[in-house]
Design a protein around this motif. Sequence first.
Motif, PDB file in Angstrom:
ATOM      1  N   ARG A  33       0.864  -1.180   0.000  1.00 28.91           N
ATOM      2  CA  ARG A  33       0.000   0.000   0.000  1.00 28.91           C
ATOM      3  C   ARG A  33       0.896   1.223   0.000  1.00 28.91           C
ATOM      4  N   THR A  34       0.361   2.301  -0.446  1.00 25.00           N
ATOM      5  CA  THR A  34       1.124   3.554  -0.484  1.00 25.00           C
ATOM      6  C   THR A  34       0.646   4.541   0.567  1.00 25.00           C
ATOM      7  N   GLN A  35      -0.313   4.157   1.380  1.00 26.05           N
ATOM      8  CA  GLN A  35      -0.803   5.009   2.464  1.00 26.05           C
ATOM      9  C   GLN A  35      -1.063   4.140   3.686  1.00 26.05           C
ATOM     10  N   LEU A  36      -0.498   4.512   4.822  1.00 28.00           N
ATOM     11  CA  LEU A  36      -0.703   3.767   6.058  1.00 28.00           C
ATOM     12  C   LEU A  36      -0.634   4.725   7.238  1.00 28.00           C
ATOM     13  N   TYR A  37      -1.098   4.253   8.388  1.00 26.82           N
ATOM     14  CA  TYR A  37      -1.112   5.057   9.608  1.00 26.82           C
ATOM     15  C   TYR A  37       0.111   4.705  10.454  1.00 26.82           C
ATOM     16  N   GLU A  38       0.529   5.680  11.271  1.00 28.45           N
ATOM     17  CA  GLU A  38       1.690   5.433  12.130  1.00 28.45           C
ATOM     18  C   GLU A  38       1.405   4.257  13.059  1.00 28.45           C
ATOM     19  N   ILE A 117      10.718   5.676  -0.620  1.00 25.34           N
ATOM     20  CA  ILE A 117      11.617   4.532  -0.773  1.00 25.34           C
ATOM     21  C   ILE A 117      12.504   4.838  -1.968  1.00 25.34           C
ATOM     22  N   PRO A 118      13.795   5.070  -1.769  1.00 25.42           N
ATOM     23  CA  PRO A 118      14.645   5.538  -2.866  1.00 25.42           C
ATOM     24  C   PRO A 118      14.900   4.441  -3.902  1.00 25.42           C
ATOM     25  N   GLU A 119      15.637   4.810  -4.949  1.00 28.55           N
ATOM     26  CA  GLU A 119      16.031   3.834  -5.961  1.00 28.55           C
ATOM     27  C   GLU A 119      16.895   2.750  -5.323  1.00 28.55           C
ATOM     28  N   LEU A 120      16.510   1.497  -5.551  1.00 27.18           N
ATOM     29  CA  LEU A 120      17.274   0.365  -5.075  1.00 27.18           C
ATOM     30  C   LEU A 120      18.031  -0.256  -6.243  1.00 27.18           C
ATOM     31  N   THR A 121      19.197  -0.769  -5.990  1.00 27.36           N
ATOM     32  CA  THR A 121      20.008  -1.379  -7.042  1.00 27.36           C
ATOM     33  C   THR A 121      20.302  -2.823  -6.695  1.00 27.36           C
ATOM     34  N   VAL A 130       9.554   5.158  -4.809  1.00 34.07           N
ATOM     35  CA  VAL A 130       8.129   5.027  -4.467  1.00 34.07           C
ATOM     36  C   VAL A 130       7.855   5.918  -3.261  1.00 34.07           C
ATOM     37  N   ASP A 131       6.807   6.724  -3.339  1.00 36.14           N
ATOM     38  CA  ASP A 131       6.399   7.588  -2.227  1.00 36.14           C
ATOM     39  C   ASP A 131       5.366   6.871  -1.369  1.00 36.14           C
TER      40      ASP A 131
END
Length: 582
Positions: A33-38, A117-121, A130-131
Amino acid sequence: MVTRVLSLAATLLLLLLSAAGHAADKLVVEPDRTQLYEGEVLTLTVKGSMKIDINLSNLFSFDLSQLPSPDIEKVEPDFEILARNQRYSVQTVNNEMVGEITWTYQLAPTSTGTLTIPELTFKDSVSDPVDIEVISGTPPDQPAATRDSFIELSADKAEVYVQEQLVLTIQLFFSGNLIRGELSEPEHPDAIIESLGKQREFTRYRDGIRYRVVERRYAIFPQTPGTLTLAPIRFEGQARDAAGQLRFLRDRQQLYDVPVNSVPAGYPDNQPWLPARNLTLSDEGLPSTQELAVGSNLSRKVTLQAQGLPAEALPPIAQDVPDAIRSYPEQPLRNTETTPEGLRATLQQVTALVPVQAGETTLPAVRIPWWNTETDQLEEAVLPERRFRINGDHATAAPPAQTPDDSAAPTELPVTTSPDTASGSDASGNPLWLWGTVVFAVLWLLTLALWWRARQTPASGHNEPEDDSIKNERQAFEALLAAVRRGSGETSTLLLRWARLRFPQHSFDSVSDLFKLTEDSSLKTTFDRFQAGLYSGQHRTHGENARQQLQRELESLRRNTGQGKEASSPDLPPLYPASLSR
């Protein structure tokens, strides 16, 4: 027709091989998911591929677990990696062995807002960023009480005075069978924190849902005025639900800021600061009558008890004694008990009293001022004065007052006789009675001298009771550092115990022997400053600095005497409630 079919099949095969080759170059990142609660946990799936060289020489020794992984650590510090898992599948593409690898990560956001989530290699493959949006609070259709786990914090006061006790209660609620869990403890650099006994484990219902609860209590003593801000209490764990599925539990809560007030202006400046819920002063051992006899032995025990303070904070009990009575005080005994409401401290002072002069005399009152934190006002614990008449036919004026360091035995009292006795016919006519009296007097004085010497001879340090929990030098040093951090009056005893274990080839009767051996003037100066501040009131402002300096000096001494350092304990103490994990 056959030619067209073969051509179409060849085209499809080329497209599939091209797609496979393209997939091998792309690293795919898929959050659940791209939205979650703390407080919620994000499941991140990463898919990649790489060529694998498997032949007859390494067929039986090939280990897929040794394959490289994506640089997932790049998600920190926005996310905390709670768990990782991976699986593989191998297929042939264009006559080459290609491993399709899927990694699954459980990530916990460390803050709210939009996190990336930055670029992973992985090898030559790169993923797209991914935001993830993290929302504060709980979902509207899911109240806090129905979460898998959550923490509740409470304190018994909204504000305190400096060095006043604040009781913090931590309750961890969770559902399912707990497999692993870590619950942090409260920490603050300018506060003394004591655990109030063992944790409690019980069950409780919230909105019709049954939760298991772990409760811990702590007594917190702020050492500086201002605002007490504790670090958040964190919990991380794993549990299985009724269906047997593994769930990650995580939460963090922070206590409200607590104002810490300075010592009230009306408190006596020359008295130690004692903020307590209750403080009492009592004594025993003195006769109920007002009659005393010359030479009689009395033992007066004065007890000071306080609720909401450690025993090290209680001052020595000053007792003034008139010239007609000699006093020989023993070392005070201190004890701290833990209760659900906080600490309960006791100080007992036993003093031997010997009347030496006939006549009327008075034991002065004992007064100890303290601040009642319940009523927020100054009070005074008082032992009233005691008046006595000392009787004795052969008493003379008392000799000069004598301290325990003056000699090994008290000054002998000259025996005088009354005129009637000196001139009476009984004394001259009965020499047996006279000699019996003399022998009895000499034996009495000899017994008194031996009793006094036994009290004044310092007990050998090697006969002191040992703590069964201390088995070696490392444990003795840890106990010593803990006493220093608490500002405990047991520091000198623990220092002596550690020195004997650290230097077994030497004999130590006091801490002074250790200072002579090490020739460390800085350690001696720091220790003396620490001791002076324990009960003099200096610990209000300088106590923390003295404790830290003494701890550094002791750690330096231990390092320089040639034994290795011990591993430090983890930040989060393990939480394995045996009765709750079944």
